[in-house]
Scaffold this active site. Structure first.
Site, PDB file in Angstrom:
ATOM      1  N   SER A  16     -10.837  46.068  77.754  1.00  0.00           N
ATOM      2  CA  SER A  16     -11.848  46.463  78.737  1.00  0.00           C
ATOM      3  C   SER A  16     -12.240  47.927  78.546  1.00  0.00           C
ATOM      4  O   SER A  16     -13.431  48.270  78.476  1.00  0.00           O
ATOM      5  CB  SER A  16     -11.306  46.230  80.156  1.00  0.00           C
TER       6      SER A  16
ATOM      7  N   ARG B 114     -11.108  38.682  86.946  1.00  0.00           N
ATOM      8  CA  ARG B 114      -9.685  39.049  86.922  1.00  0.00           C
ATOM      9  C   ARG B 114      -9.260  39.692  88.237  1.00  0.00           C
ATOM     10  O   ARG B 114      -8.134  39.477  88.721  1.00  0.00           O
ATOM     11  CB  ARG B 114      -9.406  40.010  85.765  1.00  0.00           C
TER      12      ARG B 114
END
Length: 441
Positions: free
Chosen positions: A183, A168
């Site tokens: 996350s 990402r």
């Protein structure tokens, strides 16, 4: 099941099922799903979002990708605290001895700093002799004996998140609230916490720049935690200016000790007492926030928290003499002043620019493999709302480097002065999750 079909499904804004998310995370972690397909899915999520159910399922899929630290031998309700990252944010090192002094076990895993935000491990390693590489047996024994231990993050904790975040980071897909929430919460769940208090930063020095986005992130994380049986509370705190007066590793340890000794640093003290109070309630030591706040405040003012910090430092090999003699901490060779060029009132201090300046002086890393200078950092002499006169010191830079002009230039840009009085800015902006019971799981 084919990854290309799941990418299309999310591209059209449809909800992914649990078994589909499990398939994606397992396949990506073991290398069966290539980076280019995972980055395509990440962009579809950035554009179309995820439901609360999807985000919870993604969190658990990442938890299940690696080691889960249960620590069944730790006695009591284990309460963890997590900050989304800020400048001058040393609250963990004030909060943990406060909570431990109240009898609530704090078994914490922390990381290193990267970019303009500092890491708790780096700050502690500025104490001579301090070690964070505890074995699981040492970790559990220390928590049970002292109610406080801190270790570095294990290499096999949530490997899916490590791999996914790295992807990402280079594909422009970091800015997704469901992906950020999963996350953060996957690491907290995998580390074995019974209850979690989140410090979600808002402002120029934080990842979340505005209150609405920060509140959305906080609400999602609180619901994930509660849905997975962990009592979760989020405090939204202001990061428009650095927290406290010190930025940098040894600098921040110095300020931690001063706060525990009773020094009045309004924003840092208030945030620390607030987070610690919520942790004490979550740990079952007090029945409500008001009761906990009074008890935690007493632990600070009586010196119990300072004694607990001393015990903690000694238990992990650090030199406890630093608590009585801060001069033992690493000291920089150069101390350079940045002064006001006009009179008035401090209107703003850009926390991110201060953090980047400290990194340029040696206090932080641009890449994970970079070394840091524990003595480097910045001291603030003024905060928003303070009056200044021409020539008065606003910042002091501390560095062992022979070139500091770029950091100095950025610091000079980081603050603005108004002719008219300016109100100070509150540190606590909101609290999310109080009164929400933990799920039965």
């Amino acid at each position: 099941m084919r990854m290309v079909d799941l990418i299309r499904k999310k591209r059209y804004g449809k909800q992914l099922l649990k078994e589909e998310i499990d398939f994606i995370i397992k396949g990506f972690t073991n290398g069966e799903i290539p980076d280019y397909q995972m980055s395509s899915l990440a962009m579809a999520i950035v554009l179309n979002g995820m439901s609360e159910e999807e985000t919870t399922n993604l969190t658990m899929a990442m938890v299940d990708s690696g080691e889960i630290l249960a620590y069944p031998d730790i006695k009591g309700v284990r309460v963890d605290k997590h900050s989304t990252g800020g400048v001058g944010d040393k609250t963990t090192l004030i909060v943990t001895p406060l909570v431990a002094a109240m009898g609530v076990p704090v078994a914490k895993m922390s990381g290193r700093g990267l970019g303009h935000t500092g890491g708790t491990v780096d700050k502690l390693e500025s104490i001579p002799g301090f070690r964070i590489d505890l074995t699981p047996e040492q970790f559990v024994r220390q928590v049970n004996q002292s109610k406080i231990a801190l270790t570095g993050q294990t290499g096999n904790l949530v490997p899916a998140d490590k791999k996914f975040y790295a992807l990402r980071d280079v594909t422009g897909t970091v800015e997704s609230i469901p992906l950020i929430a999963s996350s953060i919460m996957s690491k907290k769940i995998a580390s074995g916490s019974d209850a979690i208090v989140l410090d979600v930063k808002v402002g120029s020095g934080a990842f979340m720049k505005d209150l609405n986005s920060a509140r959305e992130l906080a609400e999602i994380m609180v619901h994930i935690g509660n849905n997975l049986g962990r009592r979760t509370i989020a405090v939204l705190s202001n990061m428009e200016q650095p927290l406290g007066f010190e930025v940098g590793n040894a600098n921040e340890i110095k300020e931690v000790v001063e706060i525990l000794r009773g020094k009045a640093v309004a924003d840092l003290k208030e945030l620390s007492l607030t987070i610690a109070s919520h942790m004490v309630v979550a740990g079952g030591r007090c029945g409500n926030f008001a009761e906990a706040y009074q008890a935690v405040k007493e632990a600070l003012e009586s010196g119990k928290a300072l004694d607990k910090f001393r015990e903690f430092v000694k238990a992990q090999g650090g030199d406890p003499a630093i608590i009585d003699d801060l001069g033992i901490l690493p000291q920089a060779k150069h101390h350079l002043e940045v002064r006001a060029t006009r009179a008035g009132y401090v209107q703003s201090i850009d926390a991110e620019q201060v953090g980047v300046s400290a990194m340029m002086l040696g206090a932080g890393r641009q890449r994970k493999e970079d070394s840091i200078d524990y003595a480097a950092g910045i001291t603030l002499h003024k905060k928003v709302g303070d009056q200044v006169v021409v020539g008065e010191i606003v910042f002091t830079m501390h560095t062992n480097r022979e070139s500091w002009e770029d950091a100095e230039g950025l610091l000079k840009q980081s603050f603005t002065i108004s002719e008219h009085p300016v109100e100070g800015i509150p540190v606590i902006l909101d609290v999310v999750g109080v009164g929400l019971p933990a799920s039965e799981g």
